[in-house]
Design a protein around this motif. Structure first.
Motif, PDB file in Angstrom:
ATOM      1  N   TRP A 120     -10.328   1.823  12.475  1.00 46.32           N
ATOM      2  CA  TRP A 120      -9.345   2.646  11.812  1.00 46.32           C
ATOM      3  C   TRP A 120      -9.320   2.693  10.311  1.00 46.32           C
ATOM      4  O   TRP A 120      -8.894   3.394   9.674  1.00 46.32           O
ATOM      5  CB  TRP A 120      -8.078   2.406  12.387  1.00 46.32           C
ATOM      6  N   GLN A 121      -9.739   1.602   9.843  1.00 42.68           N
ATOM      7  CA  GLN A 121      -9.616   1.275   8.374  1.00 42.68           C
ATOM      8  C   GLN A 121     -10.450   2.132   7.394  1.00 42.68           C
ATOM      9  O   GLN A 121     -10.065   1.989   6.480  1.00 42.68           O
ATOM     10  CB  GLN A 121      -9.850  -0.215   8.065  1.00 42.68           C
ATOM     11  N   GLN A 122     -11.575   2.712   8.048  1.00 46.56           N
ATOM     12  CA  GLN A 122     -12.543   3.271   7.210  1.00 46.56           C
ATOM     13  C   GLN A 122     -11.696   4.631   6.749  1.00 46.56           C
ATOM     14  O   GLN A 122     -11.791   4.909   5.616  1.00 46.56           O
ATOM     15  CB  GLN A 122     -13.758   3.510   7.816  1.00 46.56           C
ATOM     16  N   GLU A 123     -11.228   5.090   7.558  1.00 47.09           N
ATOM     17  CA  GLU A 123     -10.491   6.475   7.369  1.00 47.09           C
ATOM     18  C   GLU A 123      -9.119   6.101   6.303  1.00 47.09           C
ATOM     19  O   GLU A 123      -8.909   7.005   5.187  1.00 47.09           O
ATOM     20  CB  GLU A 123      -9.948   7.272   8.376  1.00 47.09           C
ATOM     21  N   VAL A 124      -8.590   4.814   6.697  1.00 48.68           N
ATOM     22  CA  VAL A 124      -7.402   4.857   5.700  1.00 48.68           C
ATOM     23  C   VAL A 124      -7.778   4.434   4.258  1.00 48.68           C
ATOM     24  O   VAL A 124      -6.997   4.830   3.427  1.00 48.68           O
ATOM     25  CB  VAL A 124      -6.486   3.672   6.308  1.00 48.68           C
ATOM     26  N   ILE A 125      -8.772   3.445   4.303  1.00 42.90           N
ATOM     27  CA  ILE A 125      -9.383   3.025   2.844  1.00 42.90           C
ATOM     28  C   ILE A 125      -9.778   4.056   2.389  1.00 42.90           C
ATOM     29  O   ILE A 125      -9.617   4.387   0.973  1.00 42.90           O
ATOM     30  CB  ILE A 125     -10.135   1.984   3.033  1.00 42.90           C
ATOM     31  N   GLY A 126     -10.460   5.070   2.936  1.00 44.75           N
ATOM     32  CA  GLY A 126     -11.093   6.408   2.263  1.00 44.75           C
ATOM     33  C   GLY A 126     -10.177   7.112   1.518  1.00 44.75           C
ATOM     34  O   GLY A 126      -9.978   7.495   0.514  1.00 44.75           O
ATOM     35  N   ILE A 127      -8.921   7.213   2.146  1.00 44.30           N
ATOM     36  CA  ILE A 127      -7.818   8.141   1.943  1.00 44.30           C
ATOM     37  C   ILE A 127      -7.157   7.304   0.631  1.00 44.30           C
ATOM     38  O   ILE A 127      -6.726   7.938  -0.478  1.00 44.30           O
ATOM     39  CB  ILE A 127      -6.818   8.389   2.816  1.00 44.30           C
ATOM     40  N   GLU A 128      -6.646   6.078   0.879  1.00 48.54           N
ATOM     41  CA  GLU A 128      -6.096   5.380  -0.028  1.00 48.54           C
ATOM     42  C   GLU A 128      -6.739   5.135  -1.529  1.00 48.54           C
ATOM     43  O   GLU A 128      -6.396   5.226  -2.525  1.00 48.54           O
ATOM     44  CB  GLU A 128      -6.241   3.760   0.387  1.00 48.54           C
ATOM     45  N   SER A 129      -8.302   5.274  -1.308  1.00 49.14           N
ATOM     46  CA  SER A 129      -9.107   5.290  -2.550  1.00 49.14           C
ATOM     47  C   SER A 129      -9.178   6.369  -3.386  1.00 49.14           C
ATOM     48  O   SER A 129      -9.411   6.313  -4.632  1.00 49.14           O
ATOM     49  CB  SER A 129     -10.570   4.960  -1.926  1.00 49.14           C
ATOM     50  N   SER A 130      -8.643   7.550  -3.185  1.00 52.90           N
ATOM     51  CA  SER A 130      -8.578   8.612  -3.789  1.00 52.90           C
ATOM     52  C   SER A 130      -6.955   8.934  -4.276  1.00 52.90           C
ATOM     53  O   SER A 130      -6.779   9.867  -4.824  1.00 52.90           O
ATOM     54  CB  SER A 130      -9.272   9.698  -3.239  1.00 52.90           C
ATOM     55  N   ALA A 131      -5.946   8.187  -3.418  1.00 52.46           N
ATOM     56  CA  ALA A 131      -4.577   8.578  -3.595  1.00 52.46           C
ATOM     57  C   ALA A 131      -4.013   8.318  -5.103  1.00 52.46           C
ATOM     58  O   ALA A 131      -4.463   7.191  -5.756  1.00 52.46           O
ATOM     59  CB  ALA A 131      -3.977   7.896  -2.524  1.00 52.46           C
TER      60      ALA A 131
END
Length: 124
Positions: free
Chosen positions: A13-24
């Motif tokens: 699940w972290q891949q999606e969370v980190i992907g979103i976090e990285s552009s927020a």
């Protein structure tokens, strides 16, 4: 993204969370009982991971700690705002030893004075 080289240290699940976090521009973080991830010290994180991932090798747990450090570094580097909410009980929940907790409380106090970080504590 940059996190793909860290897949060996992530939960699925972290891949999606980190992907979103990285552009927020703003990341909101909370934990119902512990210090939120993006405000954890390496020692606090390592002590917690020894409990959460007992089957992991020490090398894999260290890789997980490094991943969190990289997330924190990149968030700060981008100047993204961080809003973190934690219960006051998290400050009294012993993770690691007394030195680990003292360092973690010090980190939280320092973070609260940074311009892009808001730390709110829910009273007991």
């Amino acid at each position: 993204g940059w996190w793909h080289e860290w897949r060996d240290a992530m939960e699925p699940w972290q891949q999606e969370v980190i992907g979103i976090e990285s552009s927020a521009g703003l990341v909101r973080s909370w934990h119902p009982a512990l210090v939120p991830e993006l405000l954890r010290t390496p020692a606090y994180t390592a002590a917690l991971y020894r409990t959460l991932y007992p089957a992991d090798t020490p090398a894999r747990r260290e890789r997980r700690v490094e991943l969190l450090g990289e997330r924190q570094r990149r968030l700060a580097e981008r100047g993204a705002a961080l809003w973190a909410l934690l219960p006051a009980a998290a400050l009294h929940t012993r993770v690691g030893g007394s030195r680990v907790m003292a360092e973690q409380r010090e980190r939280l106090a320092e973070a609260a004075h940074r311009p892009h970080i808001t730390v709110q504590t829910v009273p007991l």
